[in-house]
Design a protein around this motif. Structure first.
Motif, PDB file in Angstrom:
ATOM      1  N   VAL A  36     -29.720   3.127 -46.900  1.00  0.00           N
ATOM      2  CA  VAL A  36     -28.760   2.883 -45.828  1.00  0.00           C
ATOM      3  C   VAL A  36     -29.456   3.098 -44.492  1.00  0.00           C
ATOM      4  O   VAL A  36     -30.155   4.091 -44.293  1.00  0.00           O
ATOM      5  CB  VAL A  36     -27.510   3.789 -45.963  1.00  0.00           C
ATOM      6  N   ASN A  37     -29.291   2.126 -43.593  1.00  0.00           N
ATOM      7  CA  ASN A  37     -29.842   2.211 -42.242  1.00  0.00           C
ATOM      8  C   ASN A  37     -28.691   2.501 -41.288  1.00  0.00           C
ATOM      9  O   ASN A  37     -27.793   1.671 -41.118  1.00  0.00           O
ATOM     10  CB  ASN A  37     -30.544   0.906 -41.869  1.00  0.00           C
ATOM     11  N   VAL A  38     -28.696   3.684 -40.689  1.00  0.00           N
ATOM     12  CA  VAL A  38     -27.612   4.109 -39.803  1.00  0.00           C
ATOM     13  C   VAL A  38     -28.095   3.929 -38.370  1.00  0.00           C
ATOM     14  O   VAL A  38     -28.878   4.731 -37.855  1.00  0.00           O
ATOM     15  CB  VAL A  38     -27.213   5.575 -40.064  1.00  0.00           C
ATOM     16  N   THR A  39     -27.626   2.865 -37.722  1.00  0.00           N
ATOM     17  CA  THR A  39     -28.086   2.568 -36.366  1.00  0.00           C
ATOM     18  C   THR A  39     -27.255   3.244 -35.296  1.00  0.00           C
ATOM     19  O   THR A  39     -27.643   3.276 -34.126  1.00  0.00           O
ATOM     20  CB  THR A  39     -28.098   1.054 -36.110  1.00  0.00           C
ATOM     21  N   GLY A  40     -26.101   3.789 -35.688  1.00  0.00           N
ATOM     22  CA  GLY A  40     -25.259   4.484 -34.721  1.00  0.00           C
ATOM     23  C   GLY A  40     -24.392   5.532 -35.393  1.00  0.00           C
ATOM     24  O   GLY A  40     -24.006   5.393 -36.550  1.00  0.00           O
ATOM     25  N   ARG A  41     -24.121   6.610 -34.676  1.00  0.00           N
ATOM     26  CA  ARG A  41     -23.223   7.675 -35.138  1.00  0.00           C
ATOM     27  C   ARG A  41     -22.283   8.002 -33.988  1.00  0.00           C
ATOM     28  O   ARG A  41     -22.726   8.272 -32.865  1.00  0.00           O
ATOM     29  CB  ARG A  41     -24.032   8.910 -35.557  1.00  0.00           C
ATOM     30  N   ALA A  42     -20.974   7.948 -34.231  1.00  0.00           N
ATOM     31  CA  ALA A  42     -19.989   8.170 -33.170  1.00  0.00           C
ATOM     32  C   ALA A  42     -20.206   9.525 -32.506  1.00  0.00           C
ATOM     33  O   ALA A  42     -20.358  10.544 -33.177  1.00  0.00           O
ATOM     34  CB  ALA A  42     -18.588   8.086 -33.744  1.00  0.00           C
ATOM     35  N   LYS A  43     -20.203   9.507 -31.188  1.00  0.00           N
ATOM     36  CA  LYS A  43     -20.384  10.750 -30.438  1.00  0.00           C
ATOM     37  C   LYS A  43     -19.054  11.500 -30.276  1.00  0.00           C
ATOM     38  O   LYS A  43     -19.001  12.720 -30.413  1.00  0.00           O
ATOM     39  CB  LYS A  43     -20.987  10.438 -29.070  1.00  0.00           C
ATOM     40  N   ALA A  44     -18.003  10.763 -29.956  1.00  0.00           N
ATOM     41  CA  ALA A  44     -16.668  11.340 -29.828  1.00  0.00           C
ATOM     42  C   ALA A  44     -15.746  10.519 -30.716  1.00  0.00           C
ATOM     43  O   ALA A  44     -15.556   9.324 -30.485  1.00  0.00           O
ATOM     44  CB  ALA A  44     -16.191  11.309 -28.380  1.00  0.00           C
ATOM     45  N   LEU A  45     -15.196  11.145 -31.728  1.00  0.00           N
ATOM     46  CA  LEU A  45     -14.482  10.425 -32.786  1.00  0.00           C
ATOM     47  C   LEU A  45     -13.045  10.925 -32.870  1.00  0.00           C
ATOM     48  O   LEU A  45     -12.799  12.097 -33.180  1.00  0.00           O
ATOM     49  CB  LEU A  45     -15.200  10.645 -34.113  1.00  0.00           C
ATOM     50  N   ARG A  46     -12.098  10.053 -32.575  1.00  0.00           N
ATOM     51  CA  ARG A  46     -10.685  10.442 -32.626  1.00  0.00           C
ATOM     52  C   ARG A  46     -10.266  10.752 -34.059  1.00  0.00           C
ATOM     53  O   ARG A  46     -10.561   9.990 -34.977  1.00  0.00           O
ATOM     54  CB  ARG A  46      -9.796   9.329 -32.085  1.00  0.00           C
ATOM     55  N   MET A  95     -15.356   2.483 -26.727  1.00  0.00           N
ATOM     56  CA  MET A  95     -16.699   2.328 -27.285  1.00  0.00           C
ATOM     57  C   MET A  95     -17.729   3.138 -26.499  1.00  0.00           C
ATOM     58  O   MET A  95     -18.707   3.624 -27.064  1.00  0.00           O
ATOM     59  CB  MET A  95     -17.084   0.846 -27.311  1.00  0.00           C
ATOM     60  N   ARG A  96     -17.491   3.326 -25.213  1.00  0.00           N
ATOM     61  CA  ARG A  96     -18.383   4.163 -24.417  1.00  0.00           C
ATOM     62  C   ARG A  96     -18.325   5.602 -24.906  1.00  0.00           C
ATOM     63  O   ARG A  96     -19.346   6.274 -25.021  1.00  0.00           O
ATOM     64  CB  ARG A  96     -17.989   4.078 -22.938  1.00  0.00           C
ATOM     65  N   ALA A  97     -17.115   6.080 -25.223  1.00  0.00           N
ATOM     66  CA  ALA A  97     -16.973   7.433 -25.771  1.00  0.00           C
ATOM     67  C   ALA A  97     -17.624   7.543 -27.141  1.00  0.00           C
ATOM     68  O   ALA A  97     -18.246   8.562 -27.471  1.00  0.00           O
ATOM     69  CB  ALA A  97     -15.493   7.814 -25.851  1.00  0.00           C
ATOM     70  N   LEU A  98     -17.493   6.498 -27.950  1.00  0.00           N
ATOM     71  CA  LEU A  98     -18.114   6.490 -29.273  1.00  0.00           C
ATOM     72  C   LEU A  98     -19.637   6.424 -29.190  1.00  0.00           C
ATOM     73  O   LEU A  98     -20.336   6.893 -30.087  1.00  0.00           O
ATOM     74  CB  LEU A  98     -17.610   5.301 -30.090  1.00  0.00           C
ATOM     75  N   GLY A  99     -20.142   5.828 -28.113  1.00  0.00           N
ATOM     76  CA  GLY A  99     -21.579   5.672 -27.960  1.00  0.00           C
ATOM     77  C   GLY A  99     -22.102   4.330 -28.417  1.00  0.00           C
ATOM     78  O   GLY A  99     -23.309   4.161 -28.591  1.00  0.00           O
ATOM     79  N   THR A 100     -21.211   3.340 -28.595  1.00  0.00           N
ATOM     80  CA  THR A 100     -21.643   2.028 -29.087  1.00  0.00           C
ATOM     81  C   THR A 100     -21.809   1.000 -27.964  1.00  0.00           C
ATOM     82  O   THR A 100     -22.138  -0.157 -28.238  1.00  0.00           O
ATOM     83  CB  THR A 100     -20.667   1.500 -30.157  1.00  0.00           C
TER      84      THR A 100
END
Length: 360
Positions: A146-156, A254-259
Motif C-alpha cells: 500500500v502506498n499512502v500518499t496522504g494522511r489527514a491532519k485534522a479529521l472530523r 481539504m486545507r484542514a485535512l492537508g490535501t
C-alpha cells in the motif's frame, strides 16, 4: 490494544499499517481469502507518508466469527456501501454491545445506516463512531503493498450520544481526529461527495473512451467542472446551516485535512489540482468505479435525504444523481437513502434530537 481492521483494500491496509506501527496488535479481516493471501506470505509492504517497510499483522483471516473472538475494538475501513452488510454480519456473529466500532470513513449517514442495519438483527447497539472521510489517500500498486500518499491532519469525528466510547477511542487511535460535535456535521463534511461527482459525471465520456487515462484532480478539473462543484458545495453549506452548522467550503475542509496547500484560498476550487496527495491519481476507468457507485449512491443520495428533512432544495445534487443513474444504464443506483438510514418521515427537530442536539 488488540484491534480488528475490517477490510484489506487501500484504506484497510493503510489502517493496519498505522495501528501496527503505533504498537497495537492488529487482526486484518477480509471476506475474500484471496485478498489477504498476498499479505500472508511476507506481510504488508508500505511506502509513503507512513514510512517505508514491511510488517506482519497480528493475524489475518476471512472467518468473521473467529476474527472477532478476542479483539477489543473494530475499525471498518471498507467502501461505505458495505456498511449495512458489515453491521448485519457483526450482529449475527455476536459482536455485542460492549466493544466500540469506528467507521473509517462513515461519509454521509454512515452511523445512521450502521445503526439501522445492526438493530435489524440485535436491539442493543455497540458504541459506533465515524470519520467524515477516510484518514488516508492510499492506493495499492501491488496486491501486497500500500502506498499512502496522504494522511489527514485534522479529521472530523462524531458519534451518536450512545457512542461516546467509540468516539473517544477513535480520537485516541488516530492522531488528528477530533470531536466534530455530531454526525450531521461529519456527514456533511464528506469531501468526496462534492469533489468526485461533478468531475466523474462531466468527464464520464472521457473516462469511458480512455479507460481513465488522465489525472482526475488536474486534467479533469476544468472550469466547467469547478463551476458545478462550487454550486454543489453551496447546497451542502446551506443544508449544514439549516442544522446550525457553519461549515467551510470543500477547499477549506481539504486545507484542514492537508490535501490542498495550507495557503490555498478557500474560495479557489482550482486549488484541488495543487494537492500533492491527489495530483497523480488517475480518473475512473469505467462507470462501475467507486466514484460512481459510492459517491453518488452513498454520498449525494443520503445528502439529499438529509436536505429534504431540513427543507433545503438541492437541484444540482438531484441532477447529478439522475444523470449518473441513466448513464450507468440501470436507471437506478444502489443507495443509502432515508430508509437505509432509518430516517423515513423524520423532522428536523427529531433528527437533531437523535444526534443529541437541542433544536432551535
Amino acid at each position: 490494544m488488540r484491534i480488528l481492521v475490517i477490510g484489506a483494500g487501500n484504506g484497510g491496509a493503510a489502517a493496519a499499517v498505522e495501528l501496527s506501527l503505533a504498537g497495537h496488535e492488529v487482526r486484518l479481516y477480509a471476506r475474500s481469502a484471496s485478498t489477504l493471501e498476498p499479505f500472508s506470505r511476507d506481510g504488508i509492504g508500505f511506502t509513503g507518508v507512513l514510512g517505508e517497510g514491511r510488517l506482519r499483522p497480528f493475524g489475518l483471516g476471512s472467518d468473521l466469527a473467529a476474527a472477532i473472538a478476542d479483539v477489543e475494538a473494530a475499525v471498518v475501513a471498507l467502501p461505505v456501501y458495505a456498511h449495512g452488510a458489515v453491521a448485519r454480519a457483526l450482529a449475527e456473529a455476536g459482536w455485542g454491545a460492549a466493544r466500540p466500532i469506528i467507521l473509517n470513513p462513515g461519509h454521509t449517514g454512515g452511523v445512521f445506516e450502521f445503526e439501522t442495519a445492526y438493530r435489524a438483527v440485535r436491539d442493543e447497539l455497540p458504541p459506533v463512531a465515524e470519520f467524515s472521510t477516510l484518514a488516508y489517500v492510499a492506493r495499492k500498486p501491488r496486491p501486497d503493498v500500500v502506498n499512502v500518499t496522504g494522511r489527514a491532519k485534522a479529521l472530523r469525528a462524531a458519534s451518536l450520544p450512545s457512542g461516546r466510547a467509540a468516539l473517544e477511542l477513535a480520537c485516541a487511535l488516530f492522531p488528528g481526529a477530533y470531536d466534530s460535535g455530531d454526525v450531521i456535521a461529519t456527514g456533511l463534511s464528506n469531501v468526496n461527495m462534492i469533489v468526485h461527482p461533478p468531475g466523474a459525471m462531466l468527464g464520464a465520456s472521457w473516462s469511458e473512451a480512455t479507460g481513465g487515462d488522465f489525472t482526475f484532480y488536474v486534467q479533469g478539473m476544468t472550469s466547467g467542472v469547478m463551476h458545478v462543484m462550487r454550486a454543489l458545495d453551496a447546497e451542502r453549506i446551506a443544508v449544514a446551516a439549516a442544522f446550525g452548522h457553519t461549515l467551510p467550503t470543500v477547499i477549506g475542509e481539504m486545507r484542514a485535512l492537508g490535501t490542498v496547500p495550507a495557503d490555498a484560498d478557500p474560495e479557489d476550487y482550482g486549488a484541488i489540482a495543487s494537492g500533492a496527495a491527489n495530483r497523480l491519481i488517475k480518473a475512473p476507468d469505467s462507470l462501475d468505479h467507486r466514484y460512481y457507485v459510492e459517491d453518488f449512491g452513498h454520498g449525494l443520495v443520503p445528502f439529499t435525504a438529509i436536505a429534504r428533512i431540513a427543507g433545503v432544495p438541492t437541484p444540482v445534487a438531484d441532477a447529478l444523481i439522475a444523470l449518473c443513474a441513466i448513464a450507468r444504464g440501470s436507471g437506478q443506483i444502489a443507495t443509502r437513502g432515508a430508509a437505509e438510514m432509518g430516517l423515513v418521515g423524520w423532522s428536523r427537530d427529531a433528527l437533531l434530537a437523535r444526534v443529541g442536539v437541542a433544536s432551535t
